[in-house]
Design an enzyme around this catalytic site. Structure first.
Site, PDB file in Angstrom:
ATOM      1  N   GLY A 157      16.145 -21.061  64.826  1.00  0.00           N
ATOM      2  CA  GLY A 157      16.497 -21.251  63.425  1.00  0.00           C
ATOM      3  C   GLY A 157      17.992 -21.219  63.206  1.00  0.00           C
ATOM      4  N   THR A 163      12.033 -16.774  62.689  1.00  0.00           N
ATOM      5  CA  THR A 163      12.362 -18.185  62.523  1.00  0.00           C
ATOM      6  C   THR A 163      11.124 -19.038  62.764  1.00  0.00           C
ATOM      7  OG1 THR A 163      13.076 -18.337  64.836  1.00  0.00           O
ATOM      8  CG2 THR A 163      14.758 -17.850  63.188  1.00  0.00           C
ATOM      9  N   GLY A 220       6.016  -6.186  62.220  1.00  0.00           N
ATOM     10  CA  GLY A 220       6.488  -6.410  63.584  1.00  0.00           C
ATOM     11  C   GLY A 220       7.232  -5.187  64.075  1.00  0.00           C
ATOM     12  N   ALA A 221       6.779  -4.023  63.626  1.00  0.00           N
ATOM     13  CA  ALA A 221       7.530  -2.776  63.826  1.00  0.00           C
ATOM     14  C   ALA A 221       7.653  -2.361  65.277  1.00  0.00           C
ATOM     15  CB  ALA A 221       6.879  -1.648  63.018  1.00  0.00           C
ATOM     16  N   ALA A 222       6.715  -2.742  66.126  1.00  0.00           N
ATOM     17  CA  ALA A 222       6.756  -2.310  67.521  1.00  0.00           C
ATOM     18  C   ALA A 222       7.482  -3.298  68.423  1.00  0.00           C
ATOM     19  CB  ALA A 222       5.338  -2.087  68.050  1.00  0.00           C
ATOM     20  N   PRO A 280      18.169 -16.789  59.319  1.00  0.00           N
ATOM     21  CA  PRO A 280      17.982 -17.161  60.725  1.00  0.00           C
ATOM     22  C   PRO A 280      18.706 -16.244  61.702  1.00  0.00           C
ATOM     23  CG  PRO A 280      18.485 -19.094  59.383  1.00  0.00           C
ATOM     24  CD  PRO A 280      18.732 -17.892  58.528  1.00  0.00           C
ATOM     25  N   HIS A 313      18.096 -18.337  74.548  1.00  0.00           N
ATOM     26  CA  HIS A 313      17.376 -17.138  74.144  1.00  0.00           C
ATOM     27  C   HIS A 313      16.491 -16.647  75.286  1.00  0.00           C
ATOM     28  CE1 HIS A 313      18.565 -18.279  70.055  1.00  0.00           C
ATOM     29  NE2 HIS A 313      18.229 -17.049  69.693  1.00  0.00           N
ATOM     30  N   LYS A 343      10.831 -15.919  73.223  1.00  0.00           N
ATOM     31  CA  LYS A 343      11.009 -16.564  71.917  1.00  0.00           C
ATOM     32  C   LYS A 343      10.076 -17.766  71.832  1.00  0.00           C
ATOM     33  CE  LYS A 343      14.501 -18.547  68.814  1.00  0.00           C
ATOM     34  NZ  LYS A 343      14.020 -17.748  67.663  1.00  0.00           N
TER      35      LYS A 343
END
Length: 286
Positions: A175, A111, A14-16, A136, A165, A169
């Protein structure tokens, strides 16, 4: 350094994404870690230098979209690697199980894992004698809020949780909110005894009801990052605990601590609160 053998090899899945970019910068600045892989499924970033995508110096690590091939690459390092996962609830279980299978220790910030999935991962990590941290929320402020809520719950019998949030999301409730309710339930106390027979004219108006008989309300709006309130009530007074996030960099001390900590584990640990005293050492982070 890990047992004086060298820096900890880190893969960011999920680096970007917004959290992934912060993790990339944090790992690049840590003198006891080395970034060895970056994974993201967004084709717009495929092949790009992850350092440039994250907004720091070039790191000569391209973004790939095949997690398993990057995990294989990590296993070739002399020191056992760590995978940090900030992806999507739909894939986090498979990502975590794959990392354990390859002997790469997962630090999971995504989460949405169910209780059954957590139990399966716990058993799988124990069989593999591989450390795994499922966190979480990496913020020291949130850990402190949860500890304060535990103290307050000894004196209040009624409480509800509101979590807010950003609208990107995918899972609700968060979480963190579920973890807060779980911690409160471990006291063995009965909360929120019914006062009337309630009827919802709009389903869900009273929020979700956990097994601990605690209501959780989820808000999703642009402009928010991550926020949580625990509201206690008794006749004549309200006591509110609230934590607000204004920048994702606040999570990085917890992420770096978790990368270091997971190398010492041989099973799955859920929650950052168990490492609160150690986190204090890393609170001042540049």
């Amino acid at each position: 350094m890990t047992e004086n053998r060298g820096p900890i090899p880190v893969v960011v899945n999920g680096a970007a994404g917004k959290m992934g970019r912060e993790v990339i910068k944090a790992v690049a600045r840590a003198d006891d870690m080395i970034l060895v892989g970056a994974v993201d499924r967004n084709p717009a970033f495929r092949g790009q230098d992850v350092g440039e995508v994250a907004g720091c110096e070039p790191l000569e690590v391209p973004i790939l979209d095949d997690l398993q091939s990057v995990l294989v690459l990590a296993t070739q390092e002399k020191v056992q690697g760590v995978m940090v996962d900030f992806t999507h609830p739909d894939g986090v279980y498979d990502n975590t199980r794959s990392a354990i299978a390859y002997g790469v220790r997962p630090v999971v910030g995504t989460t949405g894992l169910s209780a059954a999935q957590l139990q399966d991962l716990t058993e799988f990590a124990e069989k593999a004698s591989t450390g795994c941290l499922v966190i979480p929320n990496f913020s020291i402020g949130m850990v402190l809020l949860q500890q304060a809520a535990l103290q307050a719950s000894r004196y209040f019998d009624h409480l509800e949780i509101i979590e807010l949030h950003h609208n990107q999301k995918a899972d609700a409730p968060s979480g963190t909110a579920l973890k807060t309710a779980q911690l409160l339930a471990e006291l063995g106390k009965t909360f929120n005894a019914a006062q009337v027979s309630e009827k919802e004219t709009i389903p869900g108006a009273r929020g979700g009801l956990t097994a601990e008989n605690i209501r959780i309300h989820s808000v999703r709006l642009p402009g928010l990052i991550a926020h949580q309130e625990v509201i206690f009530g008794s006749p004549g007074e309200i006591y509110t605990l609230r934590h607000d996030t204004s920048d994702r960099s606040c999570y990085m001390p917890g992420v770096l601590l978790s990368i270091r900590k997971v190398t010492q584990l041989q099973s799955l640990v859920y929650g950052l609160e168990k490492n609160l005293l150690e986190l204090k050492k890393y609170w001042i982070w540049q």
